[in-house]
Design an enzyme around this catalytic site. Structure first.
Site, PDB file in Angstrom:
ATOM      1  N   SER A 579       5.486   0.359   5.153  1.00 56.02           N
ATOM      2  CA  SER A 579       6.472   0.293   3.947  1.00 56.02           C
ATOM      3  C   SER A 579       7.864   1.279   4.737  1.00 56.02           C
ATOM      4  O   SER A 579       7.739   2.057   5.525  1.00 56.02           O
ATOM      5  CB  SER A 579       6.062   1.540   2.917  1.00 56.02           C
ATOM      6  OG  SER A 579       6.934   1.793   2.019  1.00 56.02           O
ATOM      7  N   TYR A 592       1.662   9.448   0.349  1.00 58.47           N
ATOM      8  CA  TYR A 592       1.907   7.969   0.711  1.00 58.47           C
ATOM      9  C   TYR A 592       2.747   7.843   1.847  1.00 58.47           C
ATOM     10  O   TYR A 592       2.434   6.955   2.911  1.00 58.47           O
ATOM     11  CB  TYR A 592       2.393   7.215  -0.665  1.00 58.47           C
ATOM     12  CG  TYR A 592       2.769   5.856  -0.511  1.00 58.47           C
ATOM     13  CD1 TYR A 592       1.466   5.045  -0.329  1.00 58.47           C
ATOM     14  CD2 TYR A 592       3.875   5.250  -0.150  1.00 58.47           C
ATOM     15  CE1 TYR A 592       1.866   3.278  -0.347  1.00 58.47           C
ATOM     16  CE2 TYR A 592       4.127   3.830  -0.045  1.00 58.47           C
ATOM     17  CZ  TYR A 592       3.155   3.002  -0.034  1.00 58.47           C
ATOM     18  OH  TYR A 592       3.387   1.529   0.197  1.00 58.47           O
TER      19      TYR A 592
END
Length: 701
Positions: A579, A592
């Site tokens: 990501s 995250y």
């Protein structure tokens, strides 16, 4: 016409009167229907084997006169899936006129070119070498099939005598002859010498049957095959043992599958010494009866007899000398045991080629075995794609049935090596191979994708499959996997439940990949979830689940994949879907973002370590994949909307506006990023590709 359903024991009666009646008097449609239901029974003919035809009266477009036209399966087709696009339409009279210019066996290849001068239907598929076999016979509907029972009769010692014993004067018999115009002349002569026969047995080859209607032809074929099958089974009962009896017992089913999964990557690597191959495994009871028998050692080297068999299986298999309970955990030790057998097989194949070749023979093809037998465990096959290797396995099972039947009748006979070579290296076969379409970029590769039950993972699987790969779909949700797997054609995909936080679950998924396709070449870690919370709200549970799925899951996936890839010796690709958040600091994202950063750096570390193995590790960084992405279905979307002071509905436009290209990013865009790494950038490793529309703060350099 009597269309009452007949009772058959050894073939399937599939004629549906309602369906056939709906076709009316369209003889071509009825011939195609007959072809399809014949091809649906592998005991009658296998994929791509045999051919069928019908003759109709049509109006000649040049003279307006009525002429007879023969419609026949074209070159390279399959009767089980045959439709109008796969047949050739030829003037029957012109085809028969070729007898006036035929010069003998040396003229066979030229005759195939002359078939084009007989074309009636300009949309015809290229006529096959068997075209004159149908055209020189007078019947309206004709089947040329390769039923196991009939080839057993055809390949048995004293085949002509056996034919007489089964059918009396109702069947003709023609000795082995390579397919072509001369064989058509021999069939014509056999019929002239034996008027009233219902069919002809071709020595070491197959069967011709016919009828005035499609249904009569179908019934004739089934009845002839049933009679041969019944005769063989009676002979087997008389002998009481098959293949000389069982020399050894199979190991239990679960252990067989474990051994197959362990051995497959090693075999795949050895079979891929010239070209990468895809694998297939079977432990069908018929196979086990044969490979565990006393007669295996005698029959296997004899090779197959029917041309359709050995063109797909090679003339003979490789039989491994490993013990059935061999410990396969030490890959290097097993490789040392089996590699000499491969070297000997290749040397024997080269000797076969050099002994039989002619001045104009094509260059020697891949000398590796297609069929590999492991007594007590099962049978492996390797070819250029899953369909080809599965079909090769099915054809060898046909060959086993042929040997079983012929041995019961009298004894099995195979074609002389020179005859087999002349078929295998026939210039017409070479021309057929050269006409094959160019392979796709990922052909011959196996891709293993986590999180493939939907969203980004499914889009990646779709893209890799579209580019030629076999795909192994994995996810924790079996219902999603079943639905996803159903979107692919046969021989493209398989699925396995896989929890990436569970080492054993990962191992079982890789076993499925190995037994189904032979190994793994590409691993894409797309499984994941997203948790967006401020530091004070982030729990240990939140932290641990992200670390377990994204980081530990990635570690375990690649550790096990590398063990398989090293066995294969073919290199490989590992692509984590990370990501933008692993590169860019943002609010409410500590757990995250940290996990994604760990994925990225682990990939750099692994790229540095695995380069020597030609295993490449590259990362795709998505950002803002809202439409079609599974992680945006729940609390993550709400968290990101709250962090940015907008509503969930505003997220797609918000994320599009913040990137340099002002584009909405979709799962297909991520899939294209993965393909660029595994299908195009084949000399890149340790890289990160951002698929985010351009985020300046996420630029890697």
């Amino acid at each position: 016409m009597d269309t009452k359903i007949k009772k058959f024991k050894y073939v399937d009666y599939l004629w549906d009167k309602k369906r056939a009646d709906a076709l009316g008097d369209d003889q071509v449609a009825l011939f195609l229907y007959r072809s399809n239901i014949l091809g649906a029974d592998l005991r009658i003919t296998n994929y791509g084997g045999g051919n069928t035809s019908c003759k109709t009266i049509e109006k000649d477009p040049l003279t307006n006169e009525e002429v007879e036209v023969m419609w026949v399966k074209g070159s390279g087709g399959d009767i089980g899936t045959l439709d109008r696009s796969g047949i050739a339409g030829l003037y029957t009279s012109r085809l028969r006129d070729l007898k006036k210019v035929y010069k003998g066996l040396h003229d066979e290849d030229r005759m195939v070119g002359l078939f084009n001068h007989c074309i009636y239907d300009l949309d015809s598929k290229a006529p096959s070498i068997d075209t004159p076999l149908h055209g020189l016979l007078p019947f309206a509907h004709i089947d040329h099939l390769h039923p196991d029972a009939l080839i057993a009769v055809a390949a048995a010692k004293d085949s002509e005598k056996v034919t007489k014993e089964i059918w009396g004067d109702t069947m003709g018999w023609v000795p082995w002859q390579k397919p072509g115009f001369d064989l058509g002349l021999q069939l014509e002569k056999c019929l002239e010498d034996n008027p009233g026969i219902r069919g002809i047995v071709l020595g070491s080859h197959g069967l011709f049957t016919w009828g005035d209607t499609s249904y009569e032809c179908y019934m004739n074929s089934l009845e002839v095959i049933e009679m041969a099958s019944n005769y063989i089974e009676e002979k087997i009962k008389e002998k009481d043992v098959v293949f000389g009896g069982q020399r050894l017992k199979s190991i239990p089913k679960a252990a067989r599958l474990d051994k197959a999964a362990q051995l497959m990557p090693l075999l795949r690597g050895l079979c891929s010494s010239e070209n990468r191959m895809i694998g297939h495994f079977t432990d069908d009871p018929i196979v086990m009866e044969y490979i565990n028998s006393y007669d295996l050692e005698r029959l296997a080297p004899m090779g197959t007899s029917c041309p359709d068999h050995f063109l797909r299986t090679k003339i003979q298999p490789l039989v491994l000398t490993l013990e059935k309970n061999e410990d396969l955990n030490d890959a290097d030790a097993i490789l040392k045991k089996i590699e000499p057998a491969f070297e000997a097989y290749r040397a024997e194949y080269a000797d076969y080629y050099n002994t039989c070749k002619k001045d104009n023979s094509p260059a020697m093809r891949d000398a590796n075995p297609v069929i590999i037998i492991y007594p007590g465990v099962g049978m492996f096959s390797f070819a250029k794609n899953k369909q080809t290797t599965r079909v090769a396995s099915e054809f060898y099972i046909n060959a086993i049935n042929v040997m079983r039947g012929a041995e019961a009748i009298t004894s099995y006979t195979s074609l002389p090596r020179q005859e087999a070579f002349d078929i295998e290296y026939w210039l017409l076969e070479e021309a057929k191979l050269l006409r094959m379409p160019k392979e796709q970029p990922l052909s011959r590769k196996v891709a293993f994708i986590t999180g493939a039950g939907g969203g980004i993972g499914k889009a990646i699987a779709d893209k890799l499959a579209a580019e030629g790969a076999n795909v192994v779909l994995t996810d924790i949700n079996e219902q999603s996997l079943i639905a996803a797997n159903a979107t692919y054609k046969r021989d493209v995909s398989t699925y396995a439940i896989c929890d990436v936080t569970d080492t054993e679950s990962i191992a079982n998924a890789y076993k499925k990949a190995c037994t189904e396709f032979g190994g793994v070449d590409i691993v894409v870690h797309s499984a994941g979830l997203a948790i967006s919370k401020p530091l004070e709200d982030t729990t240990d549970k939140d932290w641990n689940i992200l670390q377990d799925i994204l980081v530990k899951g990635q570690f375990d996936l690649i550790k096990q994949a590398v063990a398989i890839m090293r066995k294969q010796g073919l290199g490989g690709d590992f692509v984590p879907i990370a990501s933008k958040n692993g590169l860019v600091a943002g609010p409410n994202n500590v757990a995250y973002g940290t996990a994604k950063a760990a994925q990225q750096h682990m990939s750099r570390l692994l790229a540095a370590e695995l380069g020597k193995d030609k295993i490449r590790v590259n990362v795709v960084n998505p950002d803002g994949v809202i439409v079609g992405s599974k992680i945006w279905e729940g609390a993550w979307a709400e968290g990101r909307a709250k962090a940015n002071g907008i509503t969930v509905e505003e997220l797609p436009a918000f994320y599009a506006k913040r990137n340099l290209l002002n584009e909405i990013i979709t799962p297909d865009d991520i899939a294209n990023g993965v393909f660029s790494l595994v299908g195009i950038l084949n000399k890149s490793t340790g890289n990160i590709i951002n698929v985010d529309g351009g985020m300046a703060n996420a630029f890697v350099r």
